[in-house]
Every structure is written in structure tokens, then in C-alpha cells.
Design an enzyme around this catalytic site. Sequence first.
Site, PDB file in Angstrom:
ATOM      1  NE  ARG A 159      36.953  -8.144 -75.541  1.00  0.00           N
ATOM      2  CZ  ARG A 159      36.907  -8.998 -74.533  1.00  0.00           C
ATOM      3  NH1 ARG A 159      35.750  -9.441 -74.112  1.00  0.00           N
ATOM      4  NH2 ARG A 159      38.007  -9.424 -73.964  1.00  0.00           N
TER       5      ARG A 159
ATOM      6  CG  ASP B  39      41.532  -8.036 -74.618  1.00  0.00           C
ATOM      7  OD1 ASP B  39      42.105  -8.660 -75.529  1.00  0.00           O
ATOM      8  OD2 ASP B  39      40.293  -8.018 -74.501  1.00  0.00           O
TER       9      ASP B  39
ATOM     10  CG  ASP C 288      39.892  -5.496 -78.120  1.00  0.00           C
ATOM     11  OD1 ASP C 288      39.761  -4.516 -78.869  1.00  0.00           O
ATOM     12  OD2 ASP C 288      39.042  -6.397 -78.008  1.00  0.00           O
TER      13      ASP C 288
ATOM     14  CB  THR D  31      42.312  -9.136 -80.076  1.00  0.00           C
ATOM     15  OG1 THR D  31      41.521  -8.007 -79.664  1.00  0.00           O
ATOM     16  CG2 THR D  31      43.249  -9.485 -78.938  1.00  0.00           C
TER      17      THR D  31
ATOM     18  CG  ASP E  15      38.487 -12.745 -73.261  1.00  0.00           C
ATOM     19  OD1 ASP E  15      39.287 -12.703 -72.323  1.00  0.00           O
ATOM     20  OD2 ASP E  15      37.298 -13.097 -73.162  1.00  0.00           O
TER      21      ASP E  15
ATOM     22  NE  ARG F 199      32.449 -10.571 -82.173  1.00  0.00           N
ATOM     23  CZ  ARG F 199      33.655 -10.200 -81.744  1.00  0.00           C
ATOM     24  NH1 ARG F 199      34.348 -10.991 -80.965  1.00  0.00           N
ATOM     25  NH2 ARG F 199      34.176  -9.041 -82.119  1.00  0.00           N
TER      26      ARG F 199
ATOM     27  N   GLY G 299      36.760 -11.049 -83.410  1.00  0.00           N
ATOM     28  CA  GLY G 299      37.012  -9.881 -84.261  1.00  0.00           C
ATOM     29  C   GLY G 299      38.318 -10.049 -85.020  1.00  0.00           C
TER      30      GLY G 299
HETATM   31  O1  F6P Z   1      37.628  -7.457 -79.950  1.00  0.00           O
HETATM   32  C1  F6P Z   1      37.816  -6.639 -81.061  1.00  0.00           C
HETATM   33  C2  F6P Z   1      36.703  -5.647 -81.172  1.00  0.00           C
HETATM   34  O2  F6P Z   1      36.944  -4.821 -82.304  1.00  0.00           O
HETATM   35  C3  F6P Z   1      36.481  -4.772 -79.926  1.00  0.00           C
HETATM   36  O3  F6P Z   1      37.397  -3.724 -79.847  1.00  0.00           O
HETATM   37  C4  F6P Z   1      35.045  -4.335 -80.128  1.00  0.00           C
HETATM   38  O4  F6P Z   1      34.435  -4.056 -78.895  1.00  0.00           O
HETATM   39  C5  F6P Z   1      34.419  -5.547 -80.770  1.00  0.00           C
HETATM   40  O5  F6P Z   1      35.462  -6.291 -81.363  1.00  0.00           O
HETATM   41  C6  F6P Z   1      33.378  -5.227 -81.832  1.00  0.00           C
HETATM   42  O6  F6P Z   1      32.829  -6.421 -82.250  1.00  0.00           O
HETATM   43  P1  F6P Z   1      31.922  -6.600 -83.530  1.00  0.00           P
HETATM   44  O7  F6P Z   1      32.801  -6.470 -84.736  1.00  0.00           O
HETATM   45  O8  F6P Z   1      31.337  -7.953 -83.399  1.00  0.00           O
HETATM   46  O9  F6P Z   1      30.919  -5.496 -83.499  1.00  0.00           O
END
Ligand code: F6P
Length: 319
Positions: free
Chosen positions: A171, A129, A127, A125, A103, A72, A11
Site C-alpha cells: 500500500r 504499516d 504491509d 496486514t 489500517d 472491505r 486484506g
Molecule cells: O493491505 C494489504 C494489501 O495486500 C496491500 O498490500 C495492497 O495494496 C492491497 O491490500 C490490495 O488490496 P486488494 O486485495 O483489495 O486488491
Amino acid sequence: MKRIGVLTSGGDAPGMNAAIRAVVRKAIYEGLEVVGIFHGYQGLIEGNMELLTLGSVGDIIQRGGTKLFSARSLEFRTEEGQQKAIEQLKANGIDGLVVIGGDGSYRGSMTLTKNGFPCVGIPGTIDNDIPGTDYTLGFDTALNTVIECIDKIRDTATSHDRTFIIEVMGRDAGDLALWAGLAGGAETIIIPEVEFDMEEIVEKLKSGTARGKKHSIIIVAEGVMSGSEFASHLMKHANIDTRVSVLGHIQRGGSPTGRDRVLASLFGARAVEVLLAGHGGRAVGIQNHQVVDYDMNEAFEKGEDFDLLMYQLSKELSI
Ligand code: F6P
């Protein structure tokens, strides 16, 4: 080390561009060449990359998102994909790689390092985390975005005597929800790190109303459940009607705060220094206001610390 690569993965987070800029400028300052790899590990596998110059990273320090794009990659999770990635790095004369991400991106860089290719991670990120660093890039910007949203929702909540549930990203981590809830004066904060007690939440809502409170804000971290799920629990449990706001990807966008830009600049420069010193498998971060680098594997084995005192404080201040 003559030529390094840089990629962003997972992300996107505000501050990634500022970090790319810092990596490129610091590397060139040190006499290195820098290759920008597009679309994360997937682009690496496909050889989607180009040489970056001082000018290529001009006018991006203030921009959200990532100039190198992100992805991803499922293919990179396979051994075959990882092998292809290493072949591309070698074929393009790249001696070390800076990975900016969260992560999953860190786990990818640990795999590459284990397979003999030196990588350094920059935590990017919203998050917050990543083990071993107090802050990740993008967290501060996202925090301010969420606070702004809470403030706006509070206006309409007060006008209608309503209870609002705001679903916040993160997340499996509750940092963004906890910090935003504390800063936004939320009545209740629900995060994955602490079990919630529905009776206690209902009691608090009722005593607030009895005291003449005009609104209530409940922050729910996505790692616990969705805002609408929580709303139906509240309805079933105590017949309390609510409105739900899912902040979603708005939390990932926008111009990075000054704090994120400064962190990005410090992290980017340190990552280049770590590669120049010949170290792989390390991550850069900030611990007690000091920029540090540390062993990624060890940090992940140890895991993330959670600030229980801060959670406790948020409860004390919202009685
Ligand atoms: O890891 C960053 C994040 O924004 C999280 O907070 C969230 O759960 C996830 O990515 C959403 O991912 P995507 O953009 O692939 O829907």
C-alpha cells in the site's frame, strides 16, 4: 464481560487464523463465549455470525487466509452502517470485539469504540504499516515469499544478463519492499518514504554492467508506482530494457511462518486480556520484543516511524 466477538477485515494476512485460534482458546480458557463474525464489518452489519468452540479453531494455526473470511465494507463507512453494526453486537449479546486487520479495520474499530462499543485491534496486514507495533501479522510470511521470488527471478536474470523490476505490495508503506530488497540483495529499492533519483539509478546500473555484473534487481514498492511505469521511465530516460514481475496477491497467501504464528498467539491472548480488563480503543502489538497494548487513537495521531538507517544500509551494501 461474558461474550466477545472476533472478526477479520481488509486484506487477509498469513497468521490471521492463528490469531483467531488464540482469541477463541484464550477466551474460552477465561470462561468467556466467543462469536465469530464472518466477512468483516459487512458480515457484522448483516448479522452473519456463529458461536465458536474449541474445535471450531482446530487445524487452522498453519493455514493462510482467514477462516472468518474478509471484506472491505463500504456500508460500514456510513453512520447508518456503524449504527446497524452496534445494534447487531447488542442483539447478539456481545460485550467486546476483537478486530484483526490493517489500517482501515483499525479505523473502523476506533469508530465503534467512540460510539460506546469496546474494541481491541490485532495488527494483521502484510504491509507492516500499523503505528505502535514493530511488526504486523503476515509481514514475516510475505517477506519470505517475496525473498523466494527474488531468488528465483535472479536465476533467470543472471542467465540472460537482464535487469528485472519487481513490483512489491505494501500500500503506501515501503517496509515489505525494503526488507525484501535488503534480504534479496537487490541493487535498487524504491519506496514511498524516500524520493528516488533516476540519474543515480541509471549510473548504478551502468557501473554494475561495466564491472561485469550479470544481472540487476530493482524492487519497486507499489506505493511509488507500478513496475511497468517504472520500466517505461527507465526506457525513456536511458534506453534500458527490462523485464517486469508483479508479485501481486501471491504475497498474501501461504502458510504463516513460525514467527507469525507465535506473534498471532501472543497478540490473540493479549487482546482477550485487554477486553477482560474492560478496556476498549486499544491495540496490541510488539515493541522492542515486548508484547504491549496501547491507545489506538494516540498511535494513529503520532503515525508510523520509518527506519531510514535500514534504507541507508541497503544502499551501502548494494554499491
Ligand atoms: O493491505 C494489504 C494489501 O495486500 C496491500 O498490500 C495492497 O495494496 C492491497 O491490500 C490490495 O488490496 P486488494 O486485495 O483489495 O486488491
